[in-house]
Design a protein around this motif. Structure first.
Motif, PDB file in Angstrom:
ATOM      1  N   GLU A   1       0.826  -1.058  -0.203  1.00 12.10           N
ATOM      2  CA  GLU A   1      -0.659   0.038   0.235  1.00 12.10           C
ATOM      3  C   GLU A   1       1.049   1.013   0.072  1.00 12.10           C
ATOM      4  OE1 GLU A   1      -2.005  -3.363   0.701  1.00 12.10           O
ATOM      5  OE2 GLU A   1      -0.992  -2.387   2.018  1.00 12.10           O
TER       6      GLU A   1
ATOM      7  N   LEU B   1     -10.069  -2.020   4.037  1.00 12.20           N
ATOM      8  CA  LEU B   1      -9.282  -1.564   2.298  1.00 12.20           C
ATOM      9  C   LEU B   1      -9.994  -2.821   1.825  1.00 12.20           C
ATOM     10  CD1 LEU B   1      -7.413  -0.579   0.502  1.00 12.20           C
ATOM     11  CD2 LEU B   1      -5.224  -1.938   1.182  1.00 12.20           C
TER      12      LEU B   1
ATOM     13  N   ASP C   1       3.070   6.776   0.959  1.00  6.22           N
ATOM     14  CA  ASP C   1       1.962   6.486   1.058  1.00  6.22           C
ATOM     15  C   ASP C   1       0.762   7.679   1.061  1.00  6.22           C
ATOM     16  OD1 ASP C   1      -0.426   5.442   1.281  1.00  6.22           O
ATOM     17  OD2 ASP C   1      -0.692   4.028   3.242  1.00  6.22           O
TER      18      ASP C   1
ATOM     19  N   HIS D   1      -3.828   5.941   1.815  1.00  6.26           N
ATOM     20  CA  HIS D   1      -4.714   5.351   3.588  1.00  6.26           C
ATOM     21  C   HIS D   1      -4.268   6.288   3.970  1.00  6.26           C
ATOM     22  CE1 HIS D   1      -3.031   3.013   0.436  1.00  6.26           C
ATOM     23  NE2 HIS D   1      -4.663   2.044  -0.156  1.00  6.26           N
TER      24      HIS D   1
ATOM     25  N   TYR E   1      -2.938   1.920   9.962  1.00  6.24           N
ATOM     26  CA  TYR E   1      -2.100   1.058   8.960  1.00  6.24           C
ATOM     27  C   TYR E   1      -1.255  -0.189   9.538  1.00  6.24           C
ATOM     28  CZ  TYR E   1       0.068  -1.620   5.225  1.00  6.24           C
ATOM     29  OH  TYR E   1       0.620  -2.522   4.135  1.00  6.24           O
TER      30      TYR E   1
END
Length: 667
Positions: A104, A350, A392, A395, A399
């Motif tokens: 990701e 996700l 990233d 997102h 995480y």
């Protein structure tokens, strides 16, 4: 002090162990909490092996200077310090330097300066239409391209020399090194038409053709062509419904090219790192489309990897609810011995909301082990927040959203399920791996057919993936387990007394001879399709056709079967001791009692919907076990229980129930 991988099993200082790991993306977290989170993985999850990517874009965001591995430009880049901390805490590490990691991250972890859009000198990866293959809209570099190849070699060599050399076992914590991610660019399950039609890719393809066929004249004889030079050969770009075996060979060649291309990239990149510990890879299972088994089987050939060891991931959906996901997952576990190196334990927003509860991942981890995996992973063990801008941009924190250890370091309910699995395998994992699966039949993979069937329709040419999927469905419907064997590299089929193989007009002469000898030895071989009458060079060869008896495989009654309840049952038996492991996997539409018969003897398990259980039996009597009684996502909660003979153990309220080392735990 040694570490090695034997038949997919990690062996440390001579002791085999089930590889239980948790991923911790240090680069997404504040270095001030690294030690606390690592202790939580060790102490609360019971896991002592950490896996972590080393993102190229994080450690070398610009080409103007060398990679930062010591935190000079930002503390989160101090991976040398992170590995030292792991070592101080008694943790081992699987280091994963990419170069492409997915995880990701922006551009899959590659730095923007290796993108062909940013640097036009870098050759782009091309698909069958001549269009650039992209990752989230950004074109990818051709792995063998003349500019990208030395750049990636420099990155990998730097990680090897500056990070891993001093951190390698036993002086340091690194026991394994993973190269690449799910193929090359998370591309292990893509169609064969997706890559690599770049100039460098086609150059490698033609060099392999020359190695396989020797002369243009021999190539012409097999393919029915009239080329005078290897450069005239074009790869397949679409299916043209060939009527003759000669016309099918180009598709088989392209499938074989994909397998050797993947092996070539693996070996180049692993050699660049030059790490002293064993090298592993993590293949994603087949995708979800009608050619997916064939695309994957043509490309994924561990028999060609020569010292690089198989591993796999699972990012394909909830297997307790989706038969397609289950079939793809089982194939990944059966294709070759190796660990599950990424299991989703934390991503419900996700991927699928079912992963908000630990039961989904618990079920899948046990399925992987039952189907042949040599370990399981928690991806990720810890929730993280606070990564640098540019790593990233898509997102949100944390995480992932529902990890076993939350982003503030607190233990979540998922941690109990992880701890149960980790403790059970710490106690019994080596013995479990010594046990032999009880199977009723085997399927023989003849991989040239995969290269053809990856393009063709269901009734057009030889089949492999569809035949294997149909075999899987028949076996599952009958409650039977099975094995998979790759035929071209096999030398002994004695472990496969009832063998189904795909049919087609041609088949390697050595494979036909091996199968004919297998029949002559009193074993059963069933051909799903026409019996071959030609060898791999399309010369007459009827060795197998003349050996076939025409009878279908006569399958014995399975030792274990589900009598009542919607569930699957897998059995493993120790070859020297009276020890068996029974794994029962309950589907999402069933709650409560599952009745299983083992050698005619009833065993009853009480699980939640989508739950699972593993039971160790010694001398036929109940020993340790894990039973999942609660699935919050499906609003299913029962007092977990197990009944073997006169022994009945049931939780006194809706809960999970474990016994490990004789100690009961109700959670």
């Amino acid at each position: 002090m040694t570490i090695e991988v034997r038949d997919g099993v990690t062996v440390i200082e001579g002791e085999p162990e089930a590889l239980v790991t948790a991923d911790y993306p240090y680069y997404r977290d504040d270095p001030a909490v690294w030690a606390d989170r690592l202790r939580a993985i060790r102490d609360d999850l019971g896991i002592h092996v950490i896996s972590c990517y080393l993102p190229w874009r994080h450690h070398q965001p610009t080409p103007d200077g060398p990679p930062d591995f010591s935190g000079q430009t930002h503390p989160s880049r101090d991976v040398v310090g992170f590995l030292s901390l792991c070592h101080e805490l008694g943790l081992r590490v699987i280091a994963k330097p990419g170069p492409f990691i997915h995880a990701e991250t922006n551009y899959g972890g590659l730095p923007d300066w290796v993108c062909p859009r940013t640097n036009p000198a870098i050759e782009p990866l091309l698909d069958a239409r001549g269009e650039m293959s992209a990752w989230l809209g950004e074109p990818l570099p051709a792995p063998l391209g003349p500019v990208f190849d030395p750049l990636v070699t420099q990155w990998l060599a730097a990680t090897g020399k500056e990070v891993l050399e001093a951190a390698t076992w036993p002086e340091g914590p690194v026991i394994l090194m993973q190269i690449a991610n799910e193929g090359i660019f998370t591309s292990g399950a893509l169609p064969l038409s997706a890559y690599d039609y770049s100039a460098s890719g086609l150059g490698f393809f033609r060099s392999r053709l020359q190695a396989w066929y020797g002369t243009p004249q021999e190539y012409n004889r097999v393919h029915g062509t009239a080329i005078a030079d290897w450069q005239e050969i074009q790869p397949p770009r679409e299916w043209r419904a060939p009527a003759r075996s000669e016309e099918q060979q180009g598709y088989a060649d392209w499938g074989r090219f994909h397998a050797e291309y993947l092996a070539e990239v693996y070996h180049r990149w692993a050699a660049a790192v030059n790490c002293r510990v064993p090298v592993v890879v993590n293949l994603n299972p087949p995708a979800e489309h009608h050619h997916s088994f064939d695309d994957w089987l043509a490309r994924v050939r561990p028999e060609l990897w020569d010292g690089i060891h198989y591993g796999f991931t699972n990012w394909m959906g909830v297997v307790s609810a989706n038969p397609d996901s289950q079939a793809r997952y089982v194939l990944a576990a059966k294709r070759a011995p190796g660990p599950n190196l990424e299991e989703n334990w934390g991503f419900s927003e996700l991927y699928d909301p079912a992963y908000a509860d630990a039961t989904t991942s618990f079920h899948q981890s046990l399925l992987a082990m039952a189907a042949g995996a040599t370990g399981f992973n928690v991806y990720t063990g810890v929730g993280t927040s606070g990564w640098l801008e540019g790593l990233d941009s898509v997102h949100d924190s944390p995480y992932p959203d529902s990890a076993p250890i939350a982003e503030d370091g607190t233990v979540t309910p998922k941690a109990h399920a992880v701890r149960s699995l980790a403790d059970f395998l710490a106690q019994h994992g080596a013995e479990f791996l010594e046990c032999v699966p009880e199977t009723s039949a085997s399927y023989g993979l003849y991989l040239p057919y995969a290269g053809i069937a990856a393009w063709s329709g269901p009734g057009d040419g030889p089949q492999l993936g569809r035949s294997l999927r149909a075999f899987h469905d028949r076996m599952r419907a009958a409650g039977r387990d099975y094995q998979v064997v790759e035929l071209e590299s096999a030398t002994d089929l004695s472990a496969h007394p009832r063998l189904t193989v795909p049919g087609g007009v041609f088949m390697h002469r050595q494979v036909q001879r091996l199968l004919a000898a297998h029949i002559e030895a009193g074993n059963q071989v069933e051909v799903d399709g026409p019996a071959p009458v030609l060898d791999e060079f399309l010369r007459p060869c009827r060795i197998l056709a003349e050996a076939l008896t025409g009878a279908s495989c006569d399958l014995p009654e399975p030792r274990v079967r589900v009598v009542d309840g919607h569930a699957d049952a897998f059995l493993r038996t120790h070859p020297e001791r009276d020890v068996t492991y029974l794994t029962v996997l309950t589907m999402s539409d069933h709650e409560g009692a599952v009745l299983v018969e083992l050698d005619g003897r009833p065993i009853e398990l009480i699980t939640a919907r989508g739950g699972a259980a593993i039971v160790r039996l010694v001398g036929g009597e109940l020993d340790d076990f894990l039973v999942k009684g609660v699935n919050g996502f499906l609003d299913s909660a029962v007092p977990a229980g197990v009944k073997v003979g006169a022994e009945i153990l049931i939780a006194d309220h809706p809960a999970d129930l474990d016994r490990i080392g004789g100690e009961f735990r109700i959670r």
